[in-house]
Enzyme design. Structure first.
Site, short mmCIF file in Angstrom:
data_model
loop_
_atom_site.label_atom_id
_atom_site.label_comp_id
_atom_site.label_asym_id
_atom_site.label_seq_id
_atom_site.Cartn_x
_atom_site.Cartn_y
_atom_site.Cartn_z
N HIS A 83 -8.02 -4.99 -0.08
CA HIS A 83 -6.75 -4.28 0.06
C HIS A 83 -5.79 -4.93 1.05
O HIS A 83 -4.59 -5.00 0.79
CB HIS A 83 -7.04 -2.84 0.48
CG HIS A 83 -5.85 -1.93 0.40
ND1 HIS A 83 -5.27 -1.58 -0.80
CD2 HIS A 83 -5.10 -1.33 1.36
CE1 HIS A 83 -4.24 -0.77 -0.57
NE2 HIS A 83 -4.11 -0.62 0.73
N ASP A 100 -10.26 -4.47 -4.77
CA ASP A 100 -9.72 -3.37 -3.98
C ASP A 100 -10.35 -2.06 -4.45
O ASP A 100 -10.16 -1.64 -5.58
CB ASP A 100 -8.20 -3.30 -4.15
CG ASP A 100 -7.52 -2.36 -3.18
OD1 ASP A 100 -8.22 -1.53 -2.56
OD2 ASP A 100 -6.29 -2.45 -3.03
N SER A 147 0.81 -1.22 0.00
CA SER A 147 0.00 0.00 0.00
C SER A 147 0.85 1.27 0.00
O SER A 147 1.58 1.53 -0.94
CB SER A 147 -0.96 -0.04 1.19
OG SER A 147 -1.89 1.01 1.13
#
Length: 785
Positions: free
Chosen positions: A706, A673, A454
């Site tokens: 995610h 996501d 991320s």
């Protein structure tokens, strides 16, 4: 008495000396004022006259990232480019004024000693002094040649870059402490305390309110004798693991109560506690939820030592080293302290102590996501990515960004707004290179593998860009990006994110302050019961980011949120969510107009593919048709149409973010996501827009959200094993390090050779979408065709 008029040489020298003195005085005053503006403290505030923390020079780590050097050798965070350039320009003027006066004094002394000499001697002296003056405008090259300085070059060095990147607008300038600054800070602290607390309260209430319908639905399923967890994909495995954890706790309690045949009993029960690889836990029994990676490492037979790392702008950040206690003895606290901020110095590199009968492990560095620490890689027992890689045979290092759980700086205090004046750019340009350099220093290797999730991928994408620190790529064997965050997903359009994008920067600072972002979250982290905090943290983050725990081991969920949130700056969150940067452009390294033009170009290409090759359809009509499909605004259509046409005229790779120094990339994209859009990034590589980037592996996980890429119960099979293989494929020292478990038959990856006359068109190897073991070599032209 003898007199001299202005035309006499002695009179001219006297006049010139006066002018230089005046210039020196003016330069000294201006430099002192500018230095005071950028110093740690104002000189007048030091009662003992100590000026050790006064700014003396701005050092440019990149053309757009200056840091301030103080007179005692410490570092202060960056300031706006104009201020940094002004400090250096005034310092240069002051040095030149001093040098001019020194030369004048030398000339005067020389004239006095040669006043009785012949005119020919005087002319020789004048020539010598003229040569000395000319020396000011010459430099000596490495080959020993004297060349004339370029006045234009000097001017360019004194001038700040004329273009401000719209993706990274300048940060505000906060000077040293003063009454006015302290009052302003207090106003922001008070206003942000109440307003951000109200904002947080709305988010918490929204999370609780939206969880009411699912709660009653679960109760209804129970009332009708149905299992509310039946739809969870790994429910049976969850139950098995929960029972296994309980059995281990019972075994540990029996060990403690046992008093007879203790040694025999311990050996027997150690065998029961050891995992399949023979790692015996050194800590067990009750399983408290603590914010300590060492605790969870010891529960799986490993351990952790903590290092302190100093960045080039003076922040002290944490670096955790995961190791096997059977093979490695941790260093002393003194050896683990932070050192000077100089990076990638071969003189400081050393080989870590290890057993002489074993080869060293190849080092890998892991970086975490937004509002997390690297403890996120250590919460799933043996199925944690950090522990999995360590037991597989890698030397695992966990990097954390500035501030983290304990904000630290060599000079600044928590209350100083300069402590919090940073965003993703500083995290990439300063934090990541500092951590990489320390790992290289401690392990003695020339390169390491890098794994990010991320926000960690974002700061790496920023750091490796050719305008930032592309040389970092030469220290990495591969960059593994999990849920890569380069393009925004649809979640950025949610109401509360829109609100943060609508308000002005001044209102943002009034609401969220100029220090840490909603520090009340950290207060709650320390005060609330861990299980209550874990439950509440999941509800809030699930509400904000639209993910679920369907693929997680729910019995460990409270652990997962024990390492979040951490301290981040309000400026960092403003970069993500404010009206100027990421939320506006929805991309980290391209403006909205640029990436939309690229999308239009892709749509044009796809439509051309579908149409016959006779060229019946006019290009302009295709572009207009694509405009009507995607955008209704005529102004937007016109600007994007022009950008698309302009892009089409450029050669492939002309808008590349990276140069030849970029390491190989490996991408794992979560198909479900909503926070980031990994498909756009994949298309960027597939369309050949990054000719210097070799994509050695890419995989789309359709059902993953995610955080599933690091926390899903099947992440070991879907992701971790592939990471282990990619790290080994790209390892540059395979003959001198230990072969990781499961990689015995993994072949070495060889970079593709550049094509003759078209090396910039190579995009490298690209693994198939399914993540197959065999790497398929493809050029950008093959991918497009």
């Amino acid at each position: 008495m003898e007199t001299h008029d202005a035309g006499h040489p002695r009179g001219r020298r006297s006049s010139s000396m006066s002018e230089h003195n005046s210039s020196l005085e003016k330069s000294a005053i201006e430099f002192a004022q500018q230095a005071e503006k950028l110093s740690h403290h104002k000189p007048s505030q030091d009662g003992d006259g100590d000026t050790g923390d006064v700014a003396v020079e701005a050092q440019f780590v990149t053309p757009h990232d200056p840091i301030i050097l103080t007179s005692d050798g410490h570092r202060l965070p960056g300031v706006p480019l104009e201020e940094a350039h002004r400090l250096n320009m005034l310092k240069k003027e002051l040095d030149e004024s001093r040098e001019a006066i020194r030369i004048q004094i030398m000339e005067k002394e020389s004239h006095n000693t040669t006043s009785a000499s012949s005119p020919s001697d005087i002319s020789v002296d004048d020539s010598s002094s003229s040569e000395a003056s000319e020396e000011q405008d010459t430099v000596i090259t490495l080959s020993g040649k004297r060349v004339q300085k370029s006045a234009e070059g000097s001017l360019k060095k004194a001038m700040p870059p004329s273009h401000t990147n719209p993706l990274f607008p300048p940060l505000p300038l906060y000077g040293p402490p003063s009454v006015l600054r302290d009052i302003q800070c207090k106003i922001f602290q008070v206003s942000s305390f109440f307003l951000s607390l109200a904002f947080l309260g709305v988010i918490v209430l929204g999370a609780l309110f939206t969880s009411i319908p699912p709660f009653f639905y679960r109760q209804w399923l129970r009332f009708t004798f149905r299992d509310p967890d039946a739809s969870r994909p790994f429910i049976e495995e969850e139950k098995r693991r929960e029972e296994l954890r309980k059995e281990k706790q019972r075994t540990w309690r029996r060990r403690r109560r046992s008093s007879s045949n203790i040694h025999q009993q311990e050996d027997k029960e150690k065998d029961n506690l050891a995992d399949a690889d023979g790692y015996i836990p050194t800590e067990g029994g009750p399983d408290p939820i603590v914010c300590d990676v060492g605790h969870y490492a010891r529960r799986v037979g490993l351990d952790v030592e903590e290092f302190q790392v100093q960045t080039e702008d003076g922040f002290i950040i944490d670096l955790w080293h995961v190791y096997d206690p059977k093979e490695y003895t941790p260093l002393s606290e003194e050896d683990r302290r932070h050192r000077g901020p100089e990076l990638f110095s071969d003189e400081t590199r050393r080989q870590r102590p290890r057993r002489s009968d074993q080869k060293p492990k190849f080092p890998v560095l892991l970086m975490h996501g937004l509002l997390q620490s690297s403890g996120a890689y250590c919460v799933n027992d043996d199925d944690s990515l950090a522990f999995f890689l360590c037991k597989s045979g890698y030397d695992v290092w966990l990097g954390n960004n500035r501030c983290g759980f304990k904000p630290k700086h060599v000079l600044l205090e928590y209350s100083d707004p300069r402590m919090w004046c940073w965003n993703i750019r500083q995290m990439g340009v300063f934090d990541l290179p500092a951590l990489t350099s320390r790992v290289l220093c401690e392990t003695g290797f020339e390169k390491i593998g890098l794994i990010c999730h991320s926000q960690g991928t974002t700061q790496t994408f920023v750091a490796l860009a050719k305008e930032q620190r592309p040389d970092l790529g030469e220290k990495l064997t591969v960059f593994c990006a999990l849920a890569p965050a380069a393009y925004a997903g649809p979640l950025i359009g949610k109401m509360y994110f829109k609100f943060m994008r609508v308000i002005t920067p001044a209102m943002f600072r009034l609401m969220f302050g100029i220090h840490a972002f909603i520090p009340t979250m950290m207060t709650m982290h320390s005060l609330l019961n861990p299980r209550v905090y874990g439950w509440l943290g999941y509800k809030v983050f699930s509400f904000l980011f639209d993910w679920t725990d369907n693929r997680w081991d729910r019995g460990l969920r409270d652990r997962m949120f024990r390492f979040a949130p951490v301290y981040v700056s309000a400026e960092s969150m403003r970069w993500w969510l404010g009206r100027e940067c990421f939320a506006k452009h929805k991309c980290i390294l391209a403006t909205k107009e640029e990436w939309r033009a690229e999308e239009r170009e892709d749509r044009l290409f796809e439509q051309n593919e579908r149409s016959d090759k006779s060229g019946k359809e006019d290009e302009d009509k295709i572009l207009e048709k694509a405009d009507r499909d995607m955008h209704s605004s005529k102004d937007v259509q016109k600007s994007e149409h022009e950008a698309a046409v302009m892009n089409k005229r450029r050669p492939k790779g002309s808008t590349a973010w990276y140069n030849h120094q970029a390491p190989p990339f490996a991408l794992w994209v979560c198909g479900n996501d909503r926070l980031v859009d990994g498909d756009k990034l994949l298309r960027r590589f597939q369309r050949g827009r990054e000719p210097h980037v070799n994509v050695v592996h890419s995989k789309v996980l359709p059902e993953y959200e995610h955080l599933d890429v690091i926390w899903a119960m099947d992440a070991v099979d879907q992701v971790f094993k592939e990471i282990r293989e990619v790290l080994w494929k790209t390892c540059n020292v395979r003959d001198s390090v230990r072969v990781p478990r499961g990689c015995e038959n993994v072949p070495e990856w060889n970079p593709p050779r550049p094509k003759e006359g078209g090396g910039d068109n190579d995009s490298g190897n690209d693994d198939s979408e399914s993540g197959s073991d065999g790497m398929q070599s493809s050029s950008s032209e093959d991918l497009i065709a």
